[in-house]
Write an enzyme that holds these catalytic residues in place. Structure first.
Site, mmCIF file in Angstrom:
data_model
loop_
_atom_site.group_PDB
_atom_site.id
_atom_site.type_symbol
_atom_site.label_atom_id
_atom_site.label_comp_id
_atom_site.label_asym_id
_atom_site.label_seq_id
_atom_site.Cartn_x
_atom_site.Cartn_y
_atom_site.Cartn_z
ATOM 1 N N ILE A 208 0.841 -1.192 0.000
ATOM 2 C CA ILE A 208 0.000 0.000 0.000
ATOM 3 C C ILE A 208 0.880 1.246 0.000
ATOM 4 C CG2 ILE A 208 -1.707 1.319 1.318
ATOM 5 C CD1 ILE A 208 -2.933 -1.228 2.248
ATOM 6 N N GLY B 225 0.464 -5.486 0.720
ATOM 7 C CA GLY B 225 -0.791 -5.530 -0.019
ATOM 8 C C GLY B 225 -0.729 -6.424 -1.245
ATOM 9 N N GLU C 14 3.545 -6.136 6.888
ATOM 10 C CA GLU C 14 2.801 -5.211 7.742
ATOM 11 C C GLU C 14 3.348 -5.102 9.161
ATOM 12 O OE1 GLU C 14 -0.066 -6.244 4.448
ATOM 13 O OE2 GLU C 14 1.486 -7.259 5.607
ATOM 14 N N ASP D 96 -1.825 -9.694 -0.035
ATOM 15 C CA ASP D 96 -3.286 -9.676 0.085
ATOM 16 C C ASP D 96 -3.935 -10.010 -1.250
ATOM 17 O OD1 ASP D 96 -3.534 -8.826 2.845
ATOM 18 O OD2 ASP D 96 -2.917 -6.831 2.203
ATOM 19 N N ASP E 220 -4.602 -6.441 7.452
ATOM 20 C CA ASP E 220 -6.062 -6.480 7.602
ATOM 21 C C ASP E 220 -6.834 -6.563 6.290
ATOM 22 O OD1 ASP E 220 -5.595 -3.927 6.659
ATOM 23 O OD2 ASP E 220 -6.428 -2.876 8.394
#
Length: 274
Positions: free
Chosen positions: A68, A124, A147, A127, A155
């Site tokens: 991110i 990310g 993270e 993810d 998350d």
């Protein structure tokens, strides 16, 4: 898809296989705020396009995704900081759910999504690829559940999806240490199905795989994806019940007739678009 311009994505259609690219190469395809709005819209558009059978997800430039964008974190902090306690927390929860939904859009897409990974796949990026249906990478790809090093708990889906892919113990170790691991280790862990020697080999190998899937019955393909995803969160008996219900609706189709005819006539089947 025609005429749609995205700030963070690029789309190339080689029907029935479509290539969807994370398209911020100067930022190593870091995920900006705009990505989380554009990505689910692009997937929904491709899902509804009858000419699309398979989606290949990759990144422009030398990397898949570096995580991110830090400006995205800053915008979240600034927005929540402008609200009073309680309301700020409620807004933050809704915003996290909004970001999560953009990644879950991969699973909600009926069409298979194949991740083609080279270079960095960090934070990310993990993810995203754990939500994809199949994953391949190059030898020089590297991965990190990063993270924890940014003082946050992942998350957007990694902690929920990674254990089912690599095993609980491996997921715990990778997530707690945040260490970098190679494409070859990703293969050994089961995160990717195959490691290719170069960018060119990855492109050609994934193309052949995607085209092979696209040539199959679209009803069977979307059914297989749906049943596997549902069964992941069910026990065996529940999963069998779900697939029985699915096939009671989908089994007796034109695709089945065409597949049997093609087998008997020793020819390639020709299925209608979905």
């Amino acid at each position: 898809m025609e005429g749609v311009n995205y700030e963070t994505l690029a789309i190339k259609q080689n029907s029935p296989v479509v290539y969807l690219y994370l398209n911020r190469p100067r930022q190593r395809n870091a995920l900006s705020r705009e990505f989380f709005s554009e990505f689910p819209k692009a997937l929904a558009s491709l899902d509804q396009n009858p000419s699309v059978s398979v989606i290949v997800l990759s990144g422009t430039g030398d990397h898949f995704c570096s995580g991110i964008d830090l400006t995205t974190f800053a915008s979240i902090k600034n927005q929540s900081g402008s609200l009073r306690p309680g309301r700020a927390n409620e807004w933050l929860r809704r915003d996290i759910k909004f970001l999560q939904d953009a990644i879950t859009a991969i699973e909600l897409c009926r069409k298979p999504v194949i991740a083609a990974i080279r270079g960095a796949c960090i934070g990310g990026g993990i993810d995203i690829v754990t939500a994809c249906d199949v994953r391949y990478c190059t030898e020089d790809a590297f991965f990190s559940v990063k993270e924890v090093d940014l003082a946050i708990t992942a998350d957007l889906g990694t902690l929920q999806r990674l254990p089912a892919i690599v095993g609980f113990g491996n997921a715990m170790e990778l997530s707690l240490t945040g260490r970098t691991f190679s494409g070859q280790e990703a293969k050994e862990l089961g995160l990717v199905s195959r490691v290719f020697g170069s960018k060119e080999e990855l492109g050609e190998g994934v193309r052949l795989i995607a085209e092979g899937i696209a040539a199959k019955s679209p009803l069977a393909v979307i059914g297989t994806k749906s049943v596997l995803l549902k069964s992941r969160d069910m026990n065996v008996d529940q999963g069998l019940d779900y697939v029985a219900t699915w096939n009671s609706a989908m089994l007796m189709s034109d695709d089945l007739t065409e597949a049997i005819s093609a087998q008997l006539q020793k020819r390639k089947p020709a299925f209608a678009k979905l």
